[in-house]
Write an enzyme that holds these catalytic residues in place. Structure first.
Site, PDB file in Angstrom:
ATOM      1  N   GLU A   1       9.285   3.476 -29.655  1.00  0.00           N
ATOM      2  CA  GLU A   1       8.291   4.415 -30.184  1.00  0.00           C
ATOM      3  C   GLU A   1       7.012   4.437 -29.359  1.00  0.00           C
ATOM      4  OE1 GLU A   1       6.622   5.074 -34.664  1.00  0.00           O
ATOM      5  OE2 GLU A   1       8.731   4.595 -34.397  1.00  0.00           O
TER       6      GLU A   1
ATOM      7  N   ASP B   1      10.883   2.442 -34.639  1.00  0.00           N
ATOM      8  CA  ASP B   1      10.710   1.744 -35.915  1.00  0.00           C
ATOM      9  C   ASP B   1      11.766   2.213 -36.910  1.00  0.00           C
ATOM     10  OD1 ASP B   1       8.545   0.488 -34.844  1.00  0.00           O
ATOM     11  OD2 ASP B   1       7.053   1.771 -35.815  1.00  0.00           O
TER      12      ASP B   1
ATOM     13  N   TYR C   1       7.238  -6.004 -39.899  1.00  0.00           N
ATOM     14  CA  TYR C   1       6.973  -4.566 -39.974  1.00  0.00           C
ATOM     15  C   TYR C   1       6.119  -4.251 -41.199  1.00  0.00           C
ATOM     16  CZ  TYR C   1       7.863   0.433 -39.603  1.00  0.00           C
ATOM     17  OH  TYR C   1       7.720   1.787 -39.453  1.00  0.00           O
TER      18      TYR C   1
END
Length: 865
Positions: free
Chosen positions: A7, A151, A361
């Site tokens: 990303e 992600d 995360y």
């Protein structure tokens, strides 16, 4: 060659480093950084995107023919199918005025007549990052397979799917797999790339549907509100599918406060024990609130002359407080908000910690640790932080660790927890503040409950009853490591039934009931989650958007007049827009796409129909909405009364420069204006004590707010001229002229200028704030006078000449030192592995600090020039 798509560039570099047995080679494909390395005997390359590389937008126009009907025309001239209601007029139109064209509708121009068509306009994906797309396609032509490593959430899946669509343009048959991970640790990255899965097209479609729906609702409602009334203080009148119901929550709370009628009551508090002794304590009357003054006065009269009281009863009870549940995104933002970190900043810091491998995360709903997470290993990883060491050692002595469980359990990511050691020396203070909160929360979830002992003492004084209460933390449990929100112990002296205590008198205080409290940002985030408004990844940005468009201010959150007017107008004529039920319903429909129970086409089509109904209700009431917004804009911009004509002075934006100034509402008949300094400007109620003119609160960049009079000629704004030296230009010409530091009363800018300026044109810019002191020294490089600027951050000695030759030499030296520091850090990191990572972070931070300090003068002067 295997191509790994991440990303961001940071993620590409970290994955390359974690998968490679040696330092990866940094390369460039066109202008995009890539990282090449060998893994399992095969050549790999990672490339980082910049978030979304494609963005949705409406086609520029709609065209109509009797044979084919309506169609959208994209950027390449291709026709896209579209279905419009038969009730909308079709060409030929009776007018050529925009947005009407001979064969259709122009959607580029913001016109009210175009909005019913815009609701149904087809959406195309356009390149947002052209350079990255070009590099991605170049690599795709040469690769044998592709791994999407964005992600793992709805947005990440969509970003990966968009990247894949670009790859398929040049390599339609390339094999594609997906890597899913929750933290940037070597073990997790290696595990995820050893167990690749398929891309979740349903999840990507759910993300795309949200993108399209938010575009449609946001564009149509924002254009409507902006077209209703252009110009004024506040610029574009923003609205959206989630933003507007969120604003409605804030406005509804303010309405409650405005409708609240305070009630009077009286509180009697007695003082017991010898004055200034350790046994002194306070106690309130058993009647906590006297509703009638007469009753309070009667109680006070009954206490007159009393010198002692008697303990009637002592009750002690223990209560157990369970450890908290693990952090998910919402609870993290709420906890961080209570510690002074706004939700938007919290997510920026959390994202940085995640990218650097310190936490897992941060965008999760889950509040249950998975069975695969080794809790003891995680405790060991952070145990070397001296602040946690004793507590971690206690936990590691237990044969087995058991964690608390929250109410939400999902399988995509674990709750937020620390994945690596961090100390105040390793990372900057703002990031460590959030890391410390997360690490302590994790340890608290593994800890025992806390036990609080509550003591209640009933006392009597001349037949009047008093009650004293105290809480003491008897067993710290999880509170030993997680003190956030813990109240101080309220210790009462050792008292027993029948004891006599000294009574030192009582006070009767008049009070009023308080209105309902406004939402804090953290509390609002929780309310949005409860009502299904937005997602864990978007709620903080929605609140930030409301601040940016000047609908709300402060924290706890207070709606501005404009925010209230927008909400009231929409609620009156199209109430479904402001209510959370419709937004929550759309959220559920988008979730059904992720599970495969519905399709993107059906959900987006339903949302268009809902919006069309609301727009149909709004369009007949343009004038009413315009009037409401005009009044609100004037109210928010109001500063005070014009001294010349008596009309309102308002904060305004220049149409040419976009800079802010204060002008009279009577313009052009009245030409009174006042300049404003740079920074955030807010009106205040208090008038200037020196001249009686209105005042404003100014919050400049990285400075504390200050109150100033709007009149530059006011004595409170005047600064004495300071002679700082002799003009070097005039001196070379054999003349003598002084250099004087002064403030321009018209622009409020400060500068040093030669008293012979018209002839020699010698002048230097100065910082806007801070006391100026002459030094009687001159710069050895250019001859300009050196001055000292004293601000709240300390005194700076600087050469005000921005063109001084020393500044170019200094900046070049700084760049050289910075480059050397970073190279040294990378070299050390490659030698020492994980320990080197810390060194690199420190060295890079040191280099940046050196740059900031050494370049402070140049940057400051540049800003003020």
């Amino acid at each position: 060659m295997k191509l790994v798509v991440t990303e961001k560039n940071d993620a590409a570099e970290k994955i390359a480093r974690l998968l490679s047995s040696s330092a990866p080679k940094k390369d460039k494909v066109f202008s995009t950084p890539v990282y090449r390395f060998e893994h399992q005997g095969e050549e790999w390359v990672t490339i980082g995107l910049r978030g979304h590389i494609l963005e949705p937008n409406f086609t520029e126009q709609l065209t109509y023919t009797k044979k084919a009907g309506w169609s959208g025309v994209d950027a390449s001239g291709n026709h896209l199918s579209v279905t419009l209601p038969k009730t909308l007029p079709v060409p030929p139109f009776n007018t050529r005025r925009k947005p009407f064209m001979p064969d259709g509708i122009d959607l580029k121009t913001w016109k009210m007549d175009a909005l019913p068509y815009l609701v149904y306009a087809p959406i195309e994906k356009l390149p947002k990052e052209k350079d990255i797309i070009r590099s991605l396609k170049n690599l795709a032509k040469k690769c044998s397979s592709v791994i999407i490593a964005t992600d793992f959430d709805r947005e990440g899946e969509l970003i990966g799917a968009d990247a894949l669509s670009c790859i398929y343009d040049v390599a339609p048959n390339v094999p594609v797999q997906r890597a899913r991970y929750s933290s940037f640790t070597k073990a997790e990255i290696e595990e995820s790339f050893s167990h690749l899965v398929e891309l979740d097209n349903n999840l990507a479609a759910a993300g795309a549907s949200r993108q399209d729906i938010d575009l449609i609702w946001g564009a149509v409602l924002t254009r409507y509100l902006t077209l209703v009334k252009f110009a004024g203080y506040g610029n574009v009148r923003s609205s959206g599918r989630v933003q507007t119901p969120t604003l409605a929550l804030i406005v509804a709370k303010e309405r409650e406060r405005m409708a609240f009628v305070p009630e009077d009551y009286w509180v009697i508090q007695g003082e017991f024990g010898e004055e200034n002794s350790a046994d002194a304590f306070s106690s309130t009357h058993a009647t906590a609130r006297f509703k009638q003054l007469e009753a309070a006065q009667a109680a006070m009269q009954a206490l007159e002359g009393a010198t002692h009281g008697r303990v009637a009863c002592v009750t002690r009870k223990k209560r157990t407080v369970a450890p908290p549940a693990p952090f998910n995104t919402t609870s993290l933002m709420a906890a961080a908000s209570a510690e002074g970190i706004s939700p938007a900043r919290c997510m920026r810091l959390a994202e940085s910690l995640y990218m650097d491998g310190y936490i897992s995360y941060p965008r999760v709903d889950n509040t249950v640790y998975p069975s695969t997470l080794n809790l003891k290993d995680t405790v060991r990883a952070i145990a070397k932080n001296p602040a946690y060491t004793p507590f971690c050692e206690q936990l590691l002595k237990q044969p087995k660790l058991s964690a608390t469980r929250g109410k939400q359990q999902t399988t995509d990511h674990p709750p937020i927890y620390p994945t690596a050691l961090a100390t105040p020396e390793m990372i900057d203070a703002p990031r460590y503040k959030l890391y410390n909160l997360i690490a302590r929360r994790f340890l608290a979830t593994l800890s025992s409950p806390a036990v609080i002992e509550g003591t209640k003492v009933d006392l009597t004084v001349n037949d009047q009853s008093f009650v004293a209460k105290g809480d003491v933390l008897r067993v710290p449990g999880f509170r030993e490591i997680y003190p956030f929100g813990l109240k101080r112990d309220e210790q009462l002296p050792a008292l027993h039934e029948g004891d006599t205590v000294v009574f030192r008198g009582a006070t009767c205080t008049h009070k009023q009931t308080e209105p309902p409290a406004r939402y804090s940002q953290g509390r609002l985030i929780q309310e949005m989650e409860k009502l299904g408004l937005g997602t864990k990844s978007t709620r903080h940005s929605i609140i930030e958007r409301l601040y940016n468009v000047k609908y709300i201010v402060n924290d706890p959150i207070e709606p501005c007049s404009l925010g209230i007017a927008v909400c009231d107008a929409l609620d009156k004529y199209a109430p479904h827009i402001t209510h959370p039920e419709m937004t929550s319903q759309l959220e559920e429909e988008m979730n059904s796409i992720a599970t495969g129970a519905s399709t993107k086409q059906n959900v987006v089509s339903d949302s268009r129909s809902l919006l069309a109904d609301q727009l149909e209700a709004l369009l007949p009431h343009v004038e009413e909405v315009k009037e409401a917004l005009a009044d609100a804009v004037a109210a928010d911009a109001y500063v005070g009364k014009c001294p010349k004509c008596g009309k309102d002075l308002q904060i305004r934006a220049s149409q040419k420069t976009r800079s802010m100034f204060i002008g009279c509402a009577g313009w052009p008949d009245c030409d009174v204006t006042y300049p404003l300094p740079s920074g955030k400007i807010e009106a205040v109620d208090e008038l200037c004590p020196a001249c009686g003119m209105p005042q404003v609160k100014v919050t400049a960049f990285r400075t504390k707010p200050r109150i100033m009079c709007i009149d530059p000629a006011c004595a409170s704004n005047k600064e004495p001229d300071v002679v700082v030296g002799e003009c070097p230009v005039c001196k070379e010409r054999g003349k003598h002229a002084k250099l004087i530091a002064q403030r321009n009363p018209r622009t409020l800018k400060r500068f040093i200028r030669c008293e012979n300026y018209d002839d020699c044109q010698t002048g230097y810019p100065l910082p806007q704030y801070g006391a100026i002191t002459a030094t009687d020294e001159v710069c050895e490089h250019c001859g300009a006078p050196l001055v000292i600027v004293t601000t709240t951050r300390g005194p700076w000695k600087l050469c005000p000449n921005f063109s001084c030759p020393s500044k170019e030499t200094e900046e070049a030296s700084i760049k050289k030192r910075t480059s050397s520091s970073r190279k040294s850090a990378r070299s050390q990191a490659s030698k020492t592995g994980k320990a080197g990572k810390v060194t690199a972070t420190k060295a890079s931070k040191t280099a940046k600090t050196t740059t900031a300090k050494a370049g402070k003068v140049a940057k400051t002067t540049s800003r003020k020039k």
